[in-house]
Design a protein around this motif. Sequence first.
Motif, PDB file in Angstrom:
ATOM      1  N   VAL A 130       0.833  -1.440  -0.018  1.00 25.53           N
ATOM      2  CA  VAL A 130       0.074  -0.195   0.288  1.00 25.53           C
ATOM      3  C   VAL A 130       0.786   0.944  -0.076  1.00 25.53           C
ATOM      4  O   VAL A 130       0.420   2.613  -0.425  1.00 25.53           O
ATOM      5  CB  VAL A 130      -0.600   0.183   1.397  1.00 25.53           C
ATOM      6  N   LEU A 131       1.695   0.906   0.446  1.00 23.56           N
ATOM      7  CA  LEU A 131       3.008   2.136   0.679  1.00 23.56           C
ATOM      8  C   LEU A 131       2.678   2.866  -1.110  1.00 23.56           C
ATOM      9  O   LEU A 131       3.304   4.123  -0.889  1.00 23.56           O
ATOM     10  CB  LEU A 131       4.291   1.940   0.906  1.00 23.56           C
ATOM     11  N   ALA A 132       3.017   2.004  -1.571  1.00 26.80           N
ATOM     12  CA  ALA A 132       3.956   2.398  -3.527  1.00 26.80           C
ATOM     13  C   ALA A 132       1.797   2.805  -3.703  1.00 26.80           C
ATOM     14  O   ALA A 132       2.690   3.451  -4.854  1.00 26.80           O
ATOM     15  CB  ALA A 132       4.191   1.083  -4.293  1.00 26.80           C
ATOM     16  N   ALA A 133       1.367   2.931  -3.418  1.00 34.79           N
ATOM     17  CA  ALA A 133      -0.187   3.101  -3.662  1.00 34.79           C
ATOM     18  C   ALA A 133      -0.587   4.653  -3.059  1.00 34.79           C
ATOM     19  O   ALA A 133      -1.240   5.255  -2.769  1.00 34.79           O
ATOM     20  CB  ALA A 133      -0.859   2.007  -3.670  1.00 34.79           C
TER      21      ALA A 133
ATOM     22  N   ASP B 146       0.568   8.774  -2.370  1.00 31.86           N
ATOM     23  CA  ASP B 146       1.243  10.169  -2.639  1.00 31.86           C
ATOM     24  C   ASP B 146       2.346  10.654  -1.910  1.00 31.86           C
ATOM     25  O   ASP B 146       3.020  11.468  -1.811  1.00 31.86           O
ATOM     26  CB  ASP B 146       0.152  11.253  -3.134  1.00 31.86           C
ATOM     27  N   LEU B 147       2.578  10.233  -0.832  1.00 32.52           N
ATOM     28  CA  LEU B 147       3.723   9.905   0.059  1.00 32.52           C
ATOM     29  C   LEU B 147       5.150   9.840  -0.216  1.00 32.52           C
ATOM     30  O   LEU B 147       5.375   8.651  -0.917  1.00 32.52           O
ATOM     31  CB  LEU B 147       3.705   9.343   1.502  1.00 32.52           C
ATOM     32  N   PRO B 148       6.204  10.501   0.090  1.00 29.76           N
ATOM     33  CA  PRO B 148       8.075  10.248   0.172  1.00 29.76           C
ATOM     34  C   PRO B 148       8.559   9.007   0.386  1.00 29.76           C
ATOM     35  O   PRO B 148       7.791   8.808   1.801  1.00 29.76           O
ATOM     36  CB  PRO B 148       8.325  11.066   0.614  1.00 29.76           C
ATOM     37  N   LEU B 149       8.909   8.575  -0.275  1.00 32.20           N
ATOM     38  CA  LEU B 149       9.400   6.794  -0.016  1.00 32.20           C
ATOM     39  C   LEU B 149      11.487   7.068   0.051  1.00 32.20           C
ATOM     40  O   LEU B 149      11.598   7.556  -1.012  1.00 32.20           O
ATOM     41  CB  LEU B 149       8.487   6.251  -1.027  1.00 32.20           C
ATOM     42  N   THR B 150      11.629   6.533   0.373  1.00 35.29           N
ATOM     43  CA  THR B 150      12.955   6.293   0.441  1.00 35.29           C
ATOM     44  C   THR B 150      13.331   5.165  -0.625  1.00 35.29           C
ATOM     45  O   THR B 150      12.367   4.254  -1.580  1.00 35.29           O
ATOM     46  CB  THR B 150      13.556   4.720   1.998  1.00 35.29           C
ATOM     47  N   ALA B 151      14.469   5.025  -1.071  1.00 26.54           N
ATOM     48  CA  ALA B 151      14.473   3.650  -1.889  1.00 26.54           C
ATOM     49  C   ALA B 151      14.411   2.132  -1.570  1.00 26.54           C
ATOM     50  O   ALA B 151      14.333   1.386  -2.399  1.00 26.54           O
ATOM     51  CB  ALA B 151      16.119   3.587  -1.956  1.00 26.54           C
ATOM     52  N   ARG B 152      14.299   2.106  -0.497  1.00 26.77           N
ATOM     53  CA  ARG B 152      13.606   0.758   0.069  1.00 26.77           C
ATOM     54  C   ARG B 152      12.722   0.040  -0.275  1.00 26.77           C
ATOM     55  O   ARG B 152      12.005  -0.593   0.855  1.00 26.77           O
ATOM     56  CB  ARG B 152      14.338   0.417   1.088  1.00 26.77           C
ATOM     57  N   GLY B 153      11.392   1.469  -0.554  1.00 25.35           N
ATOM     58  CA  GLY B 153       9.833   1.434  -0.178  1.00 25.35           C
ATOM     59  C   GLY B 153       9.802   1.718   1.475  1.00 25.35           C
ATOM     60  O   GLY B 153       8.238   1.778   0.607  1.00 25.35           O
ATOM     61  N   ARG B 154      10.239   2.473   1.553  1.00 22.62           N
ATOM     62  CA  ARG B 154       9.438   2.801   3.502  1.00 22.62           C
ATOM     63  C   ARG B 154       8.880   4.297   3.216  1.00 22.62           C
ATOM     64  O   ARG B 154       9.869   5.469   2.340  1.00 22.62           O
ATOM     65  CB  ARG B 154      10.341   2.374   4.057  1.00 22.62           C
ATOM     66  N   LEU B 155       8.368   4.814   4.169  1.00 17.14           N
ATOM     67  CA  LEU B 155       8.270   6.220   4.445  1.00 17.14           C
ATOM     68  C   LEU B 155       9.208   6.773   4.950  1.00 17.14           C
ATOM     69  O   LEU B 155       9.569   6.928   6.003  1.00 17.14           O
ATOM     70  CB  LEU B 155       6.806   6.532   5.241  1.00 17.14           C
ATOM     71  N   ARG B 156       9.188   8.289   4.158  1.00 16.06           N
ATOM     72  CA  ARG B 156      10.727   8.656   5.292  1.00 16.06           C
ATOM     73  C   ARG B 156       9.742   9.787   6.165  1.00 16.06           C
ATOM     74  O   ARG B 156       8.869  10.590   5.875  1.00 16.06           O
ATOM     75  CB  ARG B 156      11.326  10.151   4.021  1.00 16.06           C
ATOM     76  N   CYS B 157      10.915   9.783   7.257  1.00 17.38           N
ATOM     77  CA  CYS B 157      10.536  10.257   8.666  1.00 17.38           C
ATOM     78  C   CYS B 157      10.894  11.574   9.437  1.00 17.38           C
ATOM     79  O   CYS B 157      12.732  10.753   8.916  1.00 17.38           O
ATOM     80  CB  CYS B 157       9.561   8.991   9.811  1.00 17.38           C
ATOM     81  N   THR B 158      10.485  12.299   9.782  1.00 18.21           N
ATOM     82  CA  THR B 158      11.453  12.783  10.812  1.00 18.21           C
ATOM     83  C   THR B 158      10.836  12.158  12.478  1.00 18.21           C
ATOM     84  O   THR B 158      10.223  10.996  12.504  1.00 18.21           O
ATOM     85  CB  THR B 158      10.531  14.466  11.271  1.00 18.21           C
ATOM     86  N   PRO B 159      12.218  12.229  13.104  1.00 19.18           N
ATOM     87  CA  PRO B 159      12.156  11.797  14.253  1.00 19.18           C
ATOM     88  C   PRO B 159      11.122  12.491  15.488  1.00 19.18           C
ATOM     89  O   PRO B 159      10.837  11.399  16.301  1.00 19.18           O
ATOM     90  CB  PRO B 159      13.311  12.462  14.889  1.00 19.18           C
TER      91      PRO B 159
END
Length: 459
Positions: free
Chosen positions: A282-285, A287-300
């Motif tokens: 579902v992460l690939a579906a 419109d949120l930013p993902l890392t090269a490995r397909g995980r969500l880019r998050c802040t601390p």
Amino acid sequence: MVKERVRILVVGGGYVGMYTALRLQRKLSAELRRGEAEITVVTPDPYMTYQPFLPEAAAGSISPRHVVVPLRRVLGRCRVIVGEAESIDHARRTAAVTTLATGEARTGARPLRYDELVLAPGSVSRALPVPGLAEHGIGFKTVEEAIGLRNHVIEQMDIASSTRDPEIRDAALTFVFVGGGYAGVEALGELEDMARYAARYYHNVRPEDMKWVLVEATGRILPEVGVELGRYTLTELRRRNIDVRLETRLDSCADRVAVLSDGARFPTRTVVWTAGVKPHPVLAATDLPLTARGRLRCTPQLRVEGVPHAWAAGDAAAVPDVTADPPGTLCAPHAQHALRQARVLGDNLVHSLRGEPLETYAHKYAGSVASLGFHQGVAQVYGRRLKGYPAWFMHRAYHLSRVPTFNRKARVLAEWTLSGLFKREIVSLGSLEHPRAEFELAAGGKHSQDPPENPKGSS
């Protein structure tokens, strides 16, 4: 105070999803009571699975129903929807959700609107394009797979006990596990221990007749517990006549023959795949930013980077580890971080709604524990290394303290106590996977699906 009515959507009912919703339910109790807030949890299963207990559930040390936590009982003030989020359009604050009802009506996904989004779908098994894997492989990520594997192993012993054909017997008593991480080593250790115990009740199956093979692509197993304990684990498994093959891959398991990259071939009816996980599709579906490995880019602070009103934690999130050196290191995707991230995420979401400053997630890795079967384990906690019985005891004590709800803690402890007083149960209930098979045969009807080789078994 929340200034206006807010709709919070939590995607995923696993460790992070459940604990985040539980935290929100407590922190927003007054707003929920006044109708100023609404929490919706979309999850494919109406329960949360405590995955560290799956090996013991597979070995029969814990009842399957005590490995799961019913979400509707725990999240009494949340709306729990059993379904899947197919895609998410965060720009429009809309998620496309399929449920059992939409499947029956064949209406397709229905839109679900929200104001705040929490993405915690977890991960799925990472399957490689190995010939025969889709047809013959067995996963080990859900409670259904764990119980199915237990039934399957006992059924293979029944097959071997009732045949004189050496080829059928050898294939039935050969068990290949792919992946030398926590899941693979713990599942192999617990099931080998269970099968060795069960062999005493078979007149013609001995523990030495069984062949257990662990295949690992790297040069070590259990890297989380360190080099020394990894070597100890390797020695302990080999002492139990488990064939551990390092720097080896599974090239094929077509036609029920496991072919390894070192040239070895094992006719087998059991290939257990535990070679890692990947982010939920579902992460690939979204419109949120993902890392090269397909995980969500998050802040601390567990916000999705650069996106307002979107939060994430757990396996789906690439969260910076502010306690690690060098900078830029990400939190490892395991339960130790998931529980703590869920609490901080819930608190920060409430802080955001109330206009308060956010907290930074910071947790220094405490260590790891792993079970290798009854009374055997390894542990590295705060720099101290334990092995054997002390590590096994610490493994049980730690996970007993972490399994959600007092109800589950009491039931698991009671089962452990009873298992020390009475003998193991070694019954296969493979027919549970095809509960209508008996009636369909009696009624003279046809199976709704192609019948398996044994309509009453798990093969």
